[in-house]
Design an enzyme around this catalytic site. Structure first.
Site, PDB file in Angstrom:
ATOM      1  N   PRO A 198       0.922  -1.139  -0.061  1.00 25.89           N
ATOM      2  CA  PRO A 198      -0.153   0.043  -0.116  1.00 25.89           C
ATOM      3  C   PRO A 198       0.842   1.161   0.198  1.00 25.89           C
ATOM      4  O   PRO A 198       1.812   1.388   0.997  1.00 25.89           O
ATOM      5  CB  PRO A 198      -0.902  -0.027   1.253  1.00 25.89           C
ATOM      6  CG  PRO A 198       0.111  -1.005   2.152  1.00 25.89           C
ATOM      7  CD  PRO A 198       0.690  -1.996   1.327  1.00 25.89           C
ATOM      8  N   HIS A 199       0.724   2.253  -0.723  1.00 33.06           N
ATOM      9  CA  HIS A 199       1.564   3.463  -1.097  1.00 33.06           C
ATOM     10  C   HIS A 199       0.635   4.428  -1.443  1.00 33.06           C
ATOM     11  O   HIS A 199      -0.302   4.495  -2.324  1.00 33.06           O
ATOM     12  CB  HIS A 199       2.826   3.029  -1.857  1.00 33.06           C
ATOM     13  CG  HIS A 199       2.454   2.736  -3.051  1.00 33.06           C
ATOM     14  ND1 HIS A 199       2.062   1.488  -3.618  1.00 33.06           N
ATOM     15  CD2 HIS A 199       2.670   3.641  -4.447  1.00 33.06           C
ATOM     16  CE1 HIS A 199       2.073   1.391  -4.854  1.00 33.06           C
ATOM     17  NE2 HIS A 199       2.274   2.621  -5.317  1.00 33.06           N
ATOM     18  N   CYS A 200       1.423   5.707  -1.311  1.00 27.87           N
ATOM     19  CA  CYS A 200       0.602   6.879  -1.978  1.00 27.87           C
ATOM     20  C   CYS A 200       1.631   8.162  -1.784  1.00 27.87           C
ATOM     21  O   CYS A 200       2.562   8.053  -0.984  1.00 27.87           O
ATOM     22  CB  CYS A 200      -0.526   7.264  -1.229  1.00 27.87           C
ATOM     23  SG  CYS A 200      -0.542   7.727   0.477  1.00 27.87           S
TER      24      CYS A 200
END
Lengths: 493, 152
Positions: free
Chosen positions: B67-69
């Protein structure tokens, strides 16, 4: 085998690099060389011209648009999602190797074709600075083309529906009647004009973007707007785009204090860049560039009669010379840039350039149809596809033929395209859209003359190709009884 | 300074990640980032993570979720690591993720930090790197190992 790959994902911080690593590992295990361009947020190091020239195939593993794809037109391409590259890198490497091996069309002729393509690629990459500048300009132009296409076609439809006085219609914000076809025509025309208004800013913005990425976008766009404001046209846009890109590129090298490092790309660079470029455009170079633009427009409008026909022939020669290469693109960019000047001659030039660009594939299609024996099975297949490619103004459709037998094919195609370009000028055909081929013919001024020009050029090219190929074939047949693909290779050598 | 601004520290490692579902796992790691002062607005950050997840699930073959942003709620480029024995579904075709790497990048982060994240992403496809993390027992050791591997 030497492979290239581009990886890119939506956020540009994870999959891009994982895919790159996976591909590098897989290539090494399979005993191939690979260079990966990671188009992610840590900046990307573009391929060198040498790498592009020496590569056997390229893998595009991306979930977003790959930047500057034009660089890879000469390479067999394997396309996949970025996740596919992470999970199935060995498979992609295999596919790329298979594509590279399948690309040459068998035997000696194949290697000749490959050699010719490599030459083309080397020429394209050219000397350092020149090729960089050309790359930047072409990026800008490539983003402008859809605007010209949409805007130009809307304007042409507006004219077709409402007649030539539609440009004087009142704004549709003030008067619009749902039942009046004049209103609809005015709507189309005014939408198209708005889209056209964006040409120079978009050109400038994306030239800057090509040089220095996102922080240069605002200075580039605003510089372009100023170019419009001071009537410096697309020449002003070119200048502001290059200046903005160069300035931001240089400013990006500043070592910013930690506190403001985070806001450099979103605030400081756009702000300072825009202030400087906007200022320069307004008070320093805007006026001189406007004078140049006026001069150019006057010159274009003054071209008539035999001068215009000569220009058409010259542009035709250029369009067919390398079929999508730099010379072709130079002629094409000249025509597209002209559209923004709104001069009548510019519309003549655009029509002439598109017609001349349609002729080469059509001529090869015709030649493979009427003289099947002169061509290999693969070429006949290419020939069938070339009908559609030519009709769609995709000049590249003739490349396979030119690559296999450049000395006979290219001059033939140049002759036909010159005829087409000159005739289109002579018949006074005009075109407002930068693309569309046969599908925009209804919107062309003097469509009948236009079609005649294309048919004439196609016949000329096809006839010359057939004659040249027949002569070579006979001589060869008398001398030796080699495999069918050998004569062309020998003739090339 | 170095410890606080390092990519990952011991308190950003969760060797027994809540595994009920993706949101639980993501939530636990995000809270660690918030406690460490690396994420200012938890709601905003989780929304940004979810938005990326909606674009395309971040689960990868081999039991990995990333999960990344990029988010305005992130102050320092950070990595939070979680390990789940049962596995958490991140939408990978071959099953749930046992190693979860949450990558938090600030909006408009500068290139140096992005290079570190890129180096991390590259390690994720290496088997030795995964094996080390699957066998690790001490959060401090995990953080140090990751820092050493990515040169941060």
């Amino acid at each position: 085998m030497k492979l290239l790959a581009v990886t890119a994902c939506p956020t540009g911080i994870a999959h891009t690099y994982m895919a790159a690593e996976a591909l590098e590992v897989a290539a090494e295990e399979a005993g191939h060389e690979i260079v990966v361009e990671t188009q992610g947020s840590a900046g990307s190091t573009p391929f060198t011209p040498e790498q592009l020239a020496e590569a056997d195939a390229i893998i595009l593993a991306a979930d977003v648009e790959v930047r500057d794809k034009d660089r890879f037109v000469h390479l067999p391409t394997v396309t996949a999602g970025v996740k596919k590259a992470i999970g199935g890198a060995p498979g992609l490497i295999e596919q790329a190797v298979a594509a590279a091996e399948a690309a040459p069309k068998g035997g000696a002729a194949g290697s000749a074709a490959a050699a010719a393509e490599t030459q083309l690629a080397v020429k394209q990459s050219g000397p350092g600075v020149g090729s960089k500048v050309r790359g930047w300009l072409m990026t800008g132009v490539s983003y402008v083309i859809p605007f010209v296409a949409a805007g130009g076609l809307l304007i042409a439809l507006g004219f077709a529906l409402g007649g030539y006085q539609i440009s004087d219609a009142p704004s549709v914000t003030q008067s619009f009647s749902w039942t009046s076809h004049t209103s609809w025509a005015a709507l189309l025309f005014q939408l198209g004009s708005l889209a056209f208004g964006l040409l120079v800013p978009v050109l400038s913005g994306f030239i800057a973007y090509a040089i220095a990425d996102r922080p240069a976008l605002v200075p580039g766009f605003v510089g372009g707007l100023v170019a419009v404001e001071v009537h410096a046209g697309f020449i002003g846009g070119l200048a502001s785009g290059l200046l903005a890109g160069g300035l931001v590129f240089w400013m990006k090298k500043w070592k910013a204090p930690r506190a403001i490092a985070g806001i450099m790309p979103v605030l400081v660079l756009p702000l300072v860049g825009t202030a400087i470029i906007g200022g320069i455009m307004f008070v320093v170079i805007g006026q001189p560039l406007a004078a140049v633009t006026t001069g150019l427009t006057t010159w274009l409008n003054g071209l008539s009669g035999s001068n215009a026909i000569l220009l058409g022939a010259l542009l035709g020669l250029m369009m067919a010379f390398d079929m999508g290469g730099p010379v072709n693109k130079a002629a094409y960019a000249f025509a597209v840039a002209g559209l923004s000047t709104n001069s009548q001659t510019a519309l003549l030039i655009m029509a002439s350039v598109m017609a001349a660009g349609m002729t080469p594939p059509l001529a090869m299609a015709l030649a493979t149809t009427v003289r099947k024996k002169l061509f290999t099975e693969a070429e006949r297949e290419n020939g069938r596809a070339a009908w559609l490619l030519g009709a769609s103004f995709i000049t590249e459709g003739a490349i396979p033929f030119a690559a296999a037998d450049p000395l006979r094919v290219i001059p033939s195609l140049m002759a036909g395209s010159a005829v087409t370009g000159a005739l289109s000028m002579a018949f006074g055909s005009t075109l407002r859209a930068p693309h569309g081929g046969i599908f925009v013919v209804p919107l062309i001024g003097n469509p009948f003359g236009y079609l005649v020009a294309i048919v004439a050029g196609t016949l000329v090219s096809a006839a010359i190709v057939i004659v040249l190929k027949s002569v070579g074939q006979k001589k060869k047949a008398a001398a030796t009884t080699e495999s069918p693909s050998a004569p062309r290779a020998a003739a090339h050598a | 300074m170095t410890e606080q601004s390092a990519l990952i520290t011991a308190d950003l490692v969760d060797l027994d990640l809540p595994s009920a579902n993706r949101r639980a796992a993501v939530g636990a790691l995000a809270e660690r980032l918030q406690k460490a002062g690396r994420v200012t607005d938890l709601t905003q950050f989780l929304a940004d993570i979810e938005a990326r997840e909606q674009q395309m699930p971040t689960g990868l073959e081999g039991g990995i979720g990333i999960p990344h942003c990029r988010s305005a709620a992130v102050t320092v480029p950070s990595l939070a690591f979680g390990r789940s024995t049962a596995g958490v579904d991140f939408g990978a075709e071959d099953g749930p993720a046992r190693l979860v790497f949450m990558i938090a990048a600030p909006e408009g982060g500068d290139t140096d930090h992005m290079t570190v994240l890129a180096a991390l992403a590259r390690r994720l496809v290496r088997k030795a790197f995964k094996d080390e993390l699957l066998g690790a027992t001490d959060p401090g050791h995990v953080a140090e190992y990751i820092r050493k591997e990515v040169g941060a």
